[in-house]
Write a protein that holds these residues in place. Structure first.
Motif, PDB file in Angstrom:
ATOM      1  N   PRO A 133      13.581   0.843  -0.968  1.00 48.13           N
ATOM      2  CA  PRO A 133      12.895   2.140  -0.894  1.00 48.13           C
ATOM      3  C   PRO A 133      12.195   2.320   0.458  1.00 48.13           C
ATOM      4  N   HIS A 134      12.073   3.587   0.874  1.00 45.24           N
ATOM      5  CA  HIS A 134      11.496   3.868   2.197  1.00 45.24           C
ATOM      6  C   HIS A 134      10.090   3.285   2.346  1.00 45.24           C
ATOM      7  N   TRP A 135       9.293   3.343   1.285  1.00 45.94           N
ATOM      8  CA  TRP A 135       7.941   2.783   1.379  1.00 45.94           C
ATOM      9  C   TRP A 135       8.006   1.273   1.643  1.00 45.94           C
ATOM     10  N   THR A 136       9.001   0.593   1.127  1.00 48.78           N
ATOM     11  CA  THR A 136       9.161  -0.843   1.382  1.00 48.78           C
ATOM     12  C   THR A 136       9.545  -1.072   2.838  1.00 48.78           C
ATOM     13  N   VAL A 137      10.451  -0.265   3.354  1.00 49.04           N
ATOM     14  CA  VAL A 137      10.827  -0.370   4.768  1.00 49.04           C
ATOM     15  C   VAL A 137       9.598  -0.187   5.645  1.00 49.04           C
ATOM     16  N   GLN A 170       7.851  -3.039   8.120  1.00 49.96           N
ATOM     17  CA  GLN A 170       7.793  -2.839   9.568  1.00 49.96           C
ATOM     18  C   GLN A 170       6.369  -2.870  10.107  1.00 49.96           C
ATOM     19  N   ASP A 171       5.403  -2.982   9.239  1.00 52.67           N
ATOM     20  CA  ASP A 171       3.991  -3.120   9.621  1.00 52.67           C
ATOM     21  C   ASP A 171       3.572  -4.543   9.247  1.00 52.67           C
ATOM     22  N   LYS A 172       3.434  -5.408  10.249  1.00 56.87           N
ATOM     23  CA  LYS A 172       3.150  -6.823   9.986  1.00 56.87           C
ATOM     24  C   LYS A 172       1.842  -7.019   9.222  1.00 56.87           C
ATOM     25  N   LEU A 173       0.837  -6.168   9.456  1.00 59.01           N
ATOM     26  CA  LEU A 173      -0.426  -6.303   8.735  1.00 59.01           C
ATOM     27  C   LEU A 173      -0.255  -5.904   7.267  1.00 59.01           C
ATOM     28  N   ALA A 174       0.459  -4.806   7.025  1.00 63.69           N
ATOM     29  CA  ALA A 174       0.700  -4.379   5.635  1.00 63.69           C
ATOM     30  C   ALA A 174       1.524  -5.428   4.894  1.00 63.69           C
ATOM     31  N   THR A 175       2.513  -6.004   5.564  1.00 62.36           N
ATOM     32  CA  THR A 175       3.313  -7.067   4.956  1.00 62.36           C
ATOM     33  C   THR A 175       2.434  -8.264   4.621  1.00 62.36           C
ATOM     34  N   TRP A 176       1.634  -8.674   5.581  1.00 65.09           N
ATOM     35  CA  TRP A 176       0.729  -9.816   5.385  1.00 65.09           C
ATOM     36  C   TRP A 176      -0.201  -9.567   4.200  1.00 65.09           C
ATOM     37  N   ARG A 177      -0.785  -8.370   4.137  1.00 65.18           N
ATOM     38  CA  ARG A 177      -1.686  -8.044   3.022  1.00 65.18           C
ATOM     39  C   ARG A 177      -0.957  -8.100   1.681  1.00 65.18           C
ATOM     40  N   SER A 178       0.263  -7.586   1.624  1.00 64.04           N
ATOM     41  CA  SER A 178       1.051  -7.623   0.384  1.00 64.04           C
ATOM     42  C   SER A 178       1.318  -9.055  -0.039  1.00 64.04           C
ATOM     43  N   LEU A 181      -5.696 -11.592  11.720  1.00 65.96           N
ATOM     44  CA  LEU A 181      -6.805 -10.670  11.960  1.00 65.96           C
ATOM     45  C   LEU A 181      -6.320  -9.489  12.798  1.00 65.96           C
ATOM     46  N   LEU A 182      -6.769  -8.298  12.458  1.00 63.89           N
ATOM     47  CA  LEU A 182      -6.459  -7.106  13.244  1.00 63.89           C
ATOM     48  C   LEU A 182      -7.386  -7.066  14.455  1.00 63.89           C
TER      49      LEU A 182
END
Length: 145
Positions: A44-48, A52-60, A72-73
């Protein structure tokens, strides 16, 4: 601007049944326009977008209890100073988005890290992460059902 219309035209003219996107920018464009194209086998597009956002991936991954390197950001210069106080050296600074190590640098010097961030897109677009020694790798996936 002509990328998706051109791709749609090629797919129709050549009777393409499957589009395999590879570079991140192409994955983003095709994912967001998948209804105009043949099969893509993308998540799904939201998964893509999240991937593609390393911080969002890390948080997930962190929420899912996956073991991840401390990250850290870097929103401002003081965040970089904080990263040098909190992370073992050397550590990575890298762009929050982009593939193939775009904007990545292993650092152990504050001045060098700040110069690197300033030279590129600046604060807010960079992360500081624990350095994990060993081989680097990447992967591509095709999602179906």
């Amino acid at each position: 601007p002509a990328y998706i219309p051109s791709l749609v035209d090629i797919c129709e003219r050549e009777r393409i049944e499957f589009v395999h996107a590879q570079p991140d920018a192409e994955v983003e464009a095709i994912s967001g326009n998948r209804m105009k194209l043949p099969r893509t086998f993308l998540p799904p597009h939201w998964t893509v977008r999240r991937c593609q956002d390393k911080l969002a991936t890390w948080r997930s991954w962190e929420r899912a209890k996956v073991k991840v390197p401390r990250t850290l950001l870097i929103s401002e210069y003081q965040d970089l100073v904080h990263a040098f106080a909190q992370l073992e050296r050397p550590f990575w600074i890298r762009l929050r988005s982009g593939a193939a190590g775009a904007g990545s640098l292993k650092v152990d010097d504050l001045g060098e890290a700040m110069a690197w961030i300033t030279r590129h897109k600046g604060c807010g677009q960079f992360l500081a992460s624990e350095y994990l020694p060993g081989r680097c790798f990447t992967y591509q996936t095709i999602w179906h059902n």
